[in-house]
Motif scaffolding. Structure first.
Motif, mmCIF file in Angstrom:
data_model
loop_
_atom_site.group_PDB
_atom_site.id
_atom_site.type_symbol
_atom_site.label_atom_id
_atom_site.label_comp_id
_atom_site.label_asym_id
_atom_site.label_seq_id
_atom_site.Cartn_x
_atom_site.Cartn_y
_atom_site.Cartn_z
ATOM 1 N N ASP A 103 39.161 29.580 55.935
ATOM 2 C CA ASP A 103 40.250 30.074 56.597
ATOM 3 C C ASP A 103 40.163 31.455 56.614
ATOM 4 N N LYS A 104 39.952 32.036 57.777
ATOM 5 C CA LYS A 104 40.117 33.469 58.094
ATOM 6 C C LYS A 104 41.232 34.279 57.855
ATOM 7 N N GLU A 105 42.315 33.647 58.034
ATOM 8 C CA GLU A 105 43.635 34.281 57.975
ATOM 9 C C GLU A 105 44.081 34.580 56.408
ATOM 10 N N ALA A 106 43.344 33.821 55.514
ATOM 11 C CA ALA A 106 43.843 34.109 54.229
ATOM 12 C C ALA A 106 42.723 34.843 53.236
ATOM 13 N N GLU A 107 42.257 35.815 53.874
ATOM 14 C CA GLU A 107 41.349 36.958 53.269
ATOM 15 C C GLU A 107 41.758 37.241 52.090
ATOM 16 N N GLU A 108 43.048 37.965 52.034
ATOM 17 C CA GLU A 108 43.511 38.604 50.787
ATOM 18 C C GLU A 108 43.639 37.533 49.748
ATOM 19 N N LEU A 109 44.094 36.233 50.029
ATOM 20 C CA LEU A 109 44.198 35.136 49.023
ATOM 21 C C LEU A 109 42.908 34.955 48.426
ATOM 22 N N ARG A 110 42.043 34.900 49.464
ATOM 23 C CA ARG A 110 40.415 34.548 49.027
ATOM 24 C C ARG A 110 40.087 35.556 48.022
ATOM 25 N N LYS A 111 40.143 36.907 48.192
ATOM 26 C CA LYS A 111 39.968 37.881 47.368
ATOM 27 C C LYS A 111 40.567 37.675 46.015
ATOM 28 N N GLY A 112 41.967 37.539 45.966
ATOM 29 C CA GLY A 112 42.775 37.416 44.820
ATOM 30 C C GLY A 112 42.192 36.176 43.751
ATOM 31 N N VAL A 113 41.981 34.852 44.438
ATOM 32 C CA VAL A 113 41.549 33.883 43.934
ATOM 33 C C VAL A 113 40.152 34.181 43.404
ATOM 34 N N LEU A 114 39.346 34.819 44.109
ATOM 35 C CA LEU A 114 37.638 35.075 43.622
ATOM 36 C C LEU A 114 37.959 36.015 42.462
ATOM 37 N N LEU A 115 38.910 37.033 42.490
ATOM 38 C CA LEU A 115 38.930 37.709 41.098
ATOM 39 C C LEU A 115 39.258 37.232 39.658
ATOM 40 N N ILE A 116 40.233 36.276 40.182
ATOM 41 C CA ILE A 116 40.794 35.329 38.915
ATOM 42 C C ILE A 116 39.620 34.332 38.644
ATOM 43 N N TYR A 117 38.818 33.854 39.480
ATOM 44 C CA TYR A 117 37.614 32.775 39.258
ATOM 45 C C TYR A 117 36.681 33.856 38.469
ATOM 46 N N GLN A 118 36.254 34.927 38.699
ATOM 47 C CA GLN A 118 35.310 35.742 38.324
ATOM 48 C C GLN A 118 35.782 36.137 36.760
ATOM 49 N N LYS A 119 36.819 36.481 36.752
ATOM 50 C CA LYS A 119 37.443 36.838 35.319
ATOM 51 C C LYS A 119 37.235 35.727 34.383
ATOM 52 N N LEU A 120 37.523 34.319 34.754
ATOM 53 C CA LEU A 120 37.530 33.342 33.799
ATOM 54 C C LEU A 120 36.199 32.988 33.686
ATOM 55 N N VAL A 121 35.297 33.081 34.673
ATOM 56 C CA VAL A 121 33.766 32.866 34.443
ATOM 57 C C VAL A 121 33.266 33.787 33.343
ATOM 58 N N LYS A 122 33.526 34.957 33.407
ATOM 59 C CA LYS A 122 33.006 35.979 32.730
ATOM 60 C C LYS A 122 33.558 35.708 31.401
ATOM 61 N N THR A 123 34.849 35.337 31.243
ATOM 62 C CA THR A 123 35.352 35.110 29.619
ATOM 63 C C THR A 123 34.539 34.149 28.992
ATOM 64 N N LEU A 124 34.389 32.914 29.696
ATOM 65 C CA LEU A 124 33.958 31.652 29.331
ATOM 66 C C LEU A 124 32.562 32.064 29.116
ATOM 67 N N GLU A 125 31.676 32.738 29.755
ATOM 68 C CA GLU A 125 30.313 33.101 29.472
ATOM 69 C C GLU A 125 30.354 33.912 28.085
ATOM 70 N N GLN A 126 31.295 34.651 27.795
ATOM 71 C CA GLN A 126 31.307 35.534 26.693
ATOM 72 C C GLN A 126 31.468 34.505 25.523
ATOM 73 N N LYS A 127 32.135 33.338 25.893
ATOM 74 C CA LYS A 127 32.506 32.578 24.531
ATOM 75 C C LYS A 127 31.196 31.491 24.487
ATOM 76 N N GLY A 128 30.156 31.698 25.268
ATOM 77 C CA GLY A 128 28.810 30.985 25.035
ATOM 78 C C GLY A 128 28.598 29.877 26.197
ATOM 79 N N LEU A 129 29.545 29.940 27.297
ATOM 80 C CA LEU A 129 29.314 28.707 28.232
ATOM 81 C C LEU A 129 28.441 29.205 29.333
ATOM 82 N N LYS A 130 27.486 28.333 29.511
ATOM 83 C CA LYS A 130 26.466 28.661 30.701
ATOM 84 C C LYS A 130 26.359 27.513 31.530
ATOM 85 N N PRO A 131 26.219 27.852 32.875
ATOM 86 C CA PRO A 131 25.974 26.760 33.926
ATOM 87 C C PRO A 131 24.388 26.302 33.848
#
Length: 186
Positions: A103-131
């Protein structure tokens, strides 16, 4: 008394003294032998106790090492339950990101969700989680992958290999907490 009688008496005294000396020597030898045997017994007991001590010390050292290892493992996997409950949330974020990209119209929404996702992934990686690293075309291994289904392979070289990855797998430290769910070629 005459000299002869004195000599006889002296001889008798010397002989009796010699006999007594021989008896005393025999007694001393017996005492020395007893002391040696007692000494040998004590040395054997000391050896035995020393052996017991060394074994007990080694057993204690093994116990300390084992409990330290178990404690480290406990700390590294203590958050396993929390991680397992957060994995579906992580999957939902990934799905949302793939749908928002369309969805090209929801670019701002995508950026916000991406930031939250990256923060969650980073936090979990700090606690030892690896894909877990799984790619399309890898050979299927039942020890490392969970096959959900089999489909006809698009080509001969894809038989027995991973065609699609439905869900990522994750490691917590060195322990697998979720195996990757894959589709394999038949």
């Amino acid at each position: 008394m005459s000299n002869k009688e004195n000599n006889d008496i002296e001889k008798e005294q010397v002989e009796s003294t010699q006999e007594q000396a021989v008896e005393v020597e025999a007694q001393v030898e017996e005492q020395v032998e007893e002391e040696l045997s007692n000494e040998e017994k004590l040395e054997a007991e000391v050896k035995q106790e020393k052996d017991k001590f060394l074994r007990l010390f080694a057993e204690f050292e093994n116990y300390k090492r084992r409990t330290a290892k178990e404690r480290i493992e406990l700390f590294s996997t203590a958050s396993e339950g929390v991680m397992k409950t957060l994995l579906p949330v992580l999957d939902d974020f990934e799905r949302a990101l793939t749908h928002i990209e369309d969805d090209k119209e929801a670019e701002e929404l995508r950026k916000g969700v991406l930031l939250i996702y990256q923060k969650l992934v980073k936090t979990l990686e700090q606690k030892g989680l690896k894909p877990m690293e799984v790619n399309k075309g890898d050979v299927f291994n039942a020890d490392n992958h969970e096959a959900i289904t089999q489909i006809p392979a698009p080509s001969e070289d894809m038989k027995g290999k991973i065609i699609d990855i439905v869900e990522k797998g994750y490691l917590l430290g060195e322990k697998v907490i979720r195996f990757p769910k894959v589709v394999i070629g038949q």
